[in-house]
Motif scaffolding. Structure first.
Motif, PDB file in Angstrom:
ATOM      1  N   GLN A  56      47.573 -10.658  30.221  1.00 33.29           N
ATOM      2  CA  GLN A  56      46.705 -11.772  30.607  1.00 33.29           C
ATOM      3  C   GLN A  56      45.235 -11.355  30.621  1.00 33.29           C
ATOM      4  O   GLN A  56      44.380 -12.035  30.083  1.00 33.29           O
ATOM      5  N   ARG A  57      44.922 -10.211  31.208  1.00 32.87           N
ATOM      6  CA  ARG A  57      43.528  -9.773  31.341  1.00 32.87           C
ATOM      7  C   ARG A  57      43.113  -8.935  30.139  1.00 32.87           C
ATOM      8  O   ARG A  57      43.548  -7.810  29.982  1.00 32.87           O
ATOM      9  N   MET A  58      42.264  -9.512  29.296  1.00 34.12           N
ATOM     10  CA  MET A  58      41.692  -8.790  28.168  1.00 34.12           C
ATOM     11  C   MET A  58      40.216  -9.155  28.081  1.00 34.12           C
ATOM     12  O   MET A  58      39.814 -10.249  28.495  1.00 34.12           O
ATOM     13  N   PRO A  59      39.381  -8.275  27.559  1.00 33.61           N
ATOM     14  CA  PRO A  59      37.929  -8.485  27.630  1.00 33.61           C
ATOM     15  C   PRO A  59      37.411  -9.668  26.820  1.00 33.61           C
ATOM     16  O   PRO A  59      36.557 -10.409  27.277  1.00 33.61           O
ATOM     17  N   ASP A  60      37.928  -9.901  25.611  1.00 33.73           N
ATOM     18  CA  ASP A  60      37.351 -10.939  24.759  1.00 33.73           C
ATOM     19  C   ASP A  60      37.989 -12.307  24.981  1.00 33.73           C
ATOM     20  O   ASP A  60      37.330 -13.339  24.901  1.00 33.73           O
ATOM     21  N   LYS A  61      39.279 -12.331  25.290  1.00 32.26           N
ATOM     22  CA  LYS A  61      39.990 -13.592  25.430  1.00 32.26           C
ATOM     23  C   LYS A  61      41.221 -13.349  26.290  1.00 32.26           C
ATOM     24  O   LYS A  61      41.900 -12.331  26.147  1.00 32.26           O
ATOM     25  N   THR A  62      41.516 -14.263  27.213  1.00 34.14           N
ATOM     26  CA  THR A  62      42.679 -14.067  28.084  1.00 34.14           C
ATOM     27  C   THR A  62      43.972 -14.277  27.293  1.00 34.14           C
ATOM     28  O   THR A  62      43.980 -14.889  26.222  1.00 34.14           O
ATOM     29  N   GLY A  63      45.054 -13.778  27.880  1.00 36.72           N
ATOM     30  CA  GLY A  63      46.341 -13.953  27.220  1.00 36.72           C
ATOM     31  C   GLY A  63      46.722 -15.417  27.078  1.00 36.72           C
ATOM     32  O   GLY A  63      47.277 -15.834  26.061  1.00 36.72           O
ATOM     33  N   ILE A  64      46.438 -16.236  28.099  1.00 35.08           N
ATOM     34  CA  ILE A  64      46.758 -17.659  28.031  1.00 35.08           C
ATOM     35  C   ILE A  64      46.000 -18.321  26.897  1.00 35.08           C
ATOM     36  O   ILE A  64      46.543 -19.137  26.147  1.00 35.08           O
ATOM     37  N   GLU A  65      44.712 -17.991  26.747  1.00 41.13           N
ATOM     38  CA  GLU A  65      43.911 -18.559  25.660  1.00 41.13           C
ATOM     39  C   GLU A  65      44.474 -18.168  24.302  1.00 41.13           C
ATOM     40  O   GLU A  65      44.569 -19.001  23.384  1.00 41.13           O
ATOM     41  N   LEU A  66      44.850 -16.896  24.156  1.00 34.94           N
ATOM     42  CA  LEU A  66      45.424 -16.438  22.884  1.00 34.94           C
ATOM     43  C   LEU A  66      46.733 -17.158  22.583  1.00 34.94           C
ATOM     44  O   LEU A  66      46.948 -17.656  21.472  1.00 34.94           O
ATOM     45  N   LEU A  67      47.626 -17.240  23.576  1.00 34.17           N
ATOM     46  CA  LEU A  67      48.932 -17.845  23.346  1.00 34.17           C
ATOM     47  C   LEU A  67      48.814 -19.343  23.073  1.00 34.17           C
ATOM     48  O   LEU A  67      49.622 -19.909  22.328  1.00 34.17           O
ATOM     49  N   THR A  68      47.824 -19.993  23.671  1.00 26.79           N
ATOM     50  CA  THR A  68      47.594 -21.416  23.388  1.00 26.79           C
ATOM     51  C   THR A  68      47.213 -21.614  21.926  1.00 26.79           C
ATOM     52  O   THR A  68      47.703 -22.525  21.243  1.00 26.79           O
ATOM     53  N   GLU A  69      46.316 -20.753  21.415  1.00 25.99           N
ATOM     54  CA  GLU A  69      45.897 -20.856  20.022  1.00 25.99           C
ATOM     55  C   GLU A  69      47.056 -20.523  19.076  1.00 25.99           C
ATOM     56  O   GLU A  69      47.224 -21.164  18.030  1.00 25.99           O
ATOM     57  N   VAL A  70      47.866 -19.534  19.439  1.00 26.02           N
ATOM     58  CA  VAL A  70      49.017 -19.158  18.617  1.00 26.02           C
ATOM     59  C   VAL A  70      50.033 -20.301  18.560  1.00 26.02           C
ATOM     60  O   VAL A  70      50.625 -20.576  17.512  1.00 26.02           O
ATOM     61  N   ARG A  71      50.228 -20.983  19.686  1.00 30.86           N
ATOM     62  CA  ARG A  71      51.166 -22.110  19.709  1.00 30.86           C
ATOM     63  C   ARG A  71      50.763 -23.179  18.696  1.00 30.86           C
ATOM     64  O   ARG A  71      51.608 -23.754  18.010  1.00 30.86           O
ATOM     65  N   ASP A  72      49.449 -23.459  18.607  1.00 34.70           N
ATOM     66  CA  ASP A  72      48.982 -24.494  17.689  1.00 34.70           C
ATOM     67  C   ASP A  72      49.180 -24.090  16.232  1.00 34.70           C
ATOM     68  O   ASP A  72      49.446 -24.940  15.373  1.00 34.70           O
ATOM     69  N   ARG A  73      49.034 -22.798  15.909  1.00 37.80           N
ATOM     70  CA  ARG A  73      49.124 -22.334  14.524  1.00 37.80           C
ATOM     71  C   ARG A  73      50.554 -21.937  14.150  1.00 37.80           C
ATOM     72  O   ARG A  73      51.019 -22.237  13.054  1.00 37.80           O
ATOM     73  N   TRP A  74      51.238 -21.250  15.082  1.00 38.27           N
ATOM     74  CA  TRP A  74      52.610 -20.785  14.814  1.00 38.27           C
ATOM     75  C   TRP A  74      53.510 -21.226  15.987  1.00 38.27           C
ATOM     76  O   TRP A  74      53.886 -20.400  16.835  1.00 38.27           O
ATOM     77  N   PRO A  75      53.834 -22.502  16.051  1.00 36.56           N
ATOM     78  CA  PRO A  75      54.574 -23.010  17.220  1.00 36.56           C
ATOM     79  C   PRO A  75      55.967 -22.409  17.379  1.00 36.56           C
ATOM     80  O   PRO A  75      56.522 -22.407  18.478  1.00 36.56           O
ATOM     81  N   GLU A  76      56.552 -21.903  16.283  1.00 34.65           N
ATOM     82  CA  GLU A  76      57.909 -21.362  16.394  1.00 34.65           C
ATOM     83  C   GLU A  76      57.941 -19.983  17.053  1.00 34.65           C
ATOM     84  O   GLU A  76      58.998 -19.527  17.509  1.00 34.65           O
ATOM     85  N   THR A  77      56.805 -19.280  17.100  1.00 37.40           N
ATOM     86  CA  THR A  77      56.770 -17.951  17.724  1.00 37.40           C
ATOM     87  C   THR A  77      56.954 -18.082  19.231  1.00 37.40           C
ATOM     88  O   THR A  77      56.242 -18.837  19.890  1.00 37.40           O
ATOM     89  N   VAL A  78      57.907 -17.333  19.792  1.00 43.66           N
ATOM     90  CA  VAL A  78      58.170 -17.387  21.230  1.00 43.66           C
ATOM     91  C   VAL A  78      57.130 -16.522  21.944  1.00 43.66           C
ATOM     92  O   VAL A  78      56.902 -15.369  21.573  1.00 43.66           O
TER      93      VAL A  78
END
Length: 488
Positions: A56-78
């Motif tokens: 969750q805690r990363m300097p450039d982008k939080t884990g939630i922010e990353l996973l939200t963007e990944v969901r939009d591009r690759w929704p099948e990835t768990v």
């Protein structure tokens, strides 16, 4: 031909954390590593990733922010997140924002991480199967479609918690957040809640979210069953144990071996059945009815209670040792009256399912109808709601179901946000005159809604003149819903 090795991407800005996750997973999976969101994105573009684990805690982008963007591009990835935060509000927010499959809290154990990723890859495979089956069904004939529908039903059930219908801000989200964590641990779980709140659906979702997902799931409601019937269902019965019994009956503890068995209504068990169940919970051992040999089972036992079992155990009505054996962890499923925002979603789903079952085309429900349904307490919970929707569908003459189809006692409760009247007059406040006026206003509204605002019919039914009815409507400021046209 063996299944191809599946790919897991771990994202963490701390090298020692990445190394620890690699050590836990590399024997079973192809592990990719990224130190930040930018590196993770590049790897996602170059590789077919089934599971993404992010800190969750990363300097450039939080884990939630990353996973939200990944969901939009690759929704099948768990998507799985690793965090030190355990507050319920954070869990719900993350689930809503990023569609996160599971939280893993720090410090995590390697076996816990491995189990979570195995479950995630199984979920990925089930989702892919469901997608493939859906495409196949478009082109196959009726006979093949029936077979594929069964496979599709199993695949959908395998999606687990995503199959439990609720809104984005539902009180059920907190319960499901805990259930996701409990599912991965092979321990007994006690699920409590009023009858009809969906305890069986929750137990089924936990089964398909566990390592036993490829094993059978069985459920039995113990309420109302005699000890003889219950013993035969659970433990099985030897041939000849009962006169006229021509063959051996296999019990659920044998059928569900290495799978999951959900026993609902255990608060109704007799003393004798409590002792028999305690032996199962402690030793996994039992004897079939009419048999002398001792059999064993590796079943995971999930149980459901319609009342507070701890209170019954404290009062001596239920065995303390059995309660503690079954309630290693507990889940509380909220009643439908506490899930007001979910009622419209459930009603629409029930409507389309029932319409398809009976072959009656519908478009949906009008908003005023949904408001009335959301304003009712539903003491019978989801079965009562389903029955009401079925009744509305039977009576419907139009493609869109309006509030005039709703039962009178529900209409008299008023739409969502209204002061309750029908069924509980004692809950009203104010002077006698104010209470009577409120009751009169609600009866007027219910009658006109049911009669689709035909004032002539309403006046006749209520024993009023047209002038008298209009005067009362003006006095109380009662107006038809926007979707209803007035009729004389």
């Amino acid at each position: 031909m063996p299944d191809p090795i599946q790919t897991v991407l771990v994202v963490d800005d701390e090298p020692h954390s990445v190394a620890a996750m690699r050590m836990a997973l590399e024997d079973d999976f192809n592990v990719l590593e990224a130190a930040n969101a930018e590196e993770a994105w590049r790897l996602m573009e170059d590789h077919w990733v089934q599971v993404l684990i992010s800190d969750q805690r990363m300097p450039d982008k939080t884990g939630i922010e990353l996973l939200t963007e990944v969901r939009d591009r690759w929704p099948e990835t768990v998507r799985i997140i690793v965090t030190g935060y355990t507050e319920t509000n954070d869990m719900i927010q993350a689930i809503n924002d990023a569609g996160i499959y599971q939280f893993i809290t720090k410090p995590w154990h390697p076996d816990q991480l491995l189990m979570a990723v195995r479950n995630a890859t199984r979920l990925f495979s089930l989702a892919r199967d469901h997608e493939r089956i859906t495409l196949e069904m478009r082109y196959l004939g009726n006979t093949a479609s029936r077979k594929l529908e069964e496979r599709r039903r199993i695949a959908q059930a395998g999606l687990g918690f995503d199959h439990v219908l609720r809104g984005p801000n539902s009180p059920l989200n907190a319960t499901i957040g805990l259930a996701r964590q409990y599912a991965s641990f092979d321990v007994p779980v006690l699920i409590t809640g009023e009858p009809g709140t969906g305890k069986t659906d929750m137990a089924r979702a936990m089964h398909y979210g566990s390592l036993r997902a490829d094993r059978p799931f069985f459920e039995l409601n113990c309420a109302g069953l005699s000890d003889e019937v219950l013993a035969a269902e659970l433990f099985g019965m030897k041939r000849g144990a009962v006169p006229g019994m021509a063959q051996t009956k296999v019990g659920l503890f044998q059928k569900a071996d290495r799978g999951t068995l959900f026993l609902n209504g255990i608060d109704t068990l007799s003393d004798a059945m409590q002792i028999a169940l305690l032996r199962i919970a402690q030793e996994g051992a039992f004897q079939p009815v009419g048999g002398h040999e001792t059999l064993t089972t590796g079943v995971r036992l999930l149980t459901g209670s319609h009342c507070d079992l701890r209170e019954k155990a404290d009062d001596g009505v239920f065995r303390q040792d059995l309660y503690h054996a079954l309630a290693v962890v507990e889940l509380q499923v909220p009643p439908l009256r506490a899930r007001g925002d979910d009622v419209a979603i459930l009603a629409e789903r029930f409507l389309h399912d029932i319409a398809q079952e009976h072959g009656k085309p519908v478009r949906g429900m009008a908003k005023p109808a949904l408001d009335f349904l959301a304003g009712y307490d539903w003491p019978g919970n989801m079965p009562e709601l389903r029955n009401e929707v079925t009744r509305m569908l039977i009576l419907a003459q139009d493609m869109t179901l309006g509030p005039e189809l709703i039962s009178r006692h529900i209409l008299q409760s008023g739409p969502k946000g209204a002061t309750p009247v029908a069924g509980d007059v004692c809950r009203l406040e104010g002077t006698l005159k104010e209470r009577v006026e409120l009751m009169e206003m609600r009866i007027l509204g219910e009658t006109l809604t049911r009669l689709k605002w035909n004032k002539s019919k309403a006046a006749t039914e209520l024993g009023l003149s047209r002038v008298g009815l209009r005067a009362k409507l003006d006095r109380y400021g009662i107006e038809p819903h926007a979707a209803v046209s007035e009729e004389d």
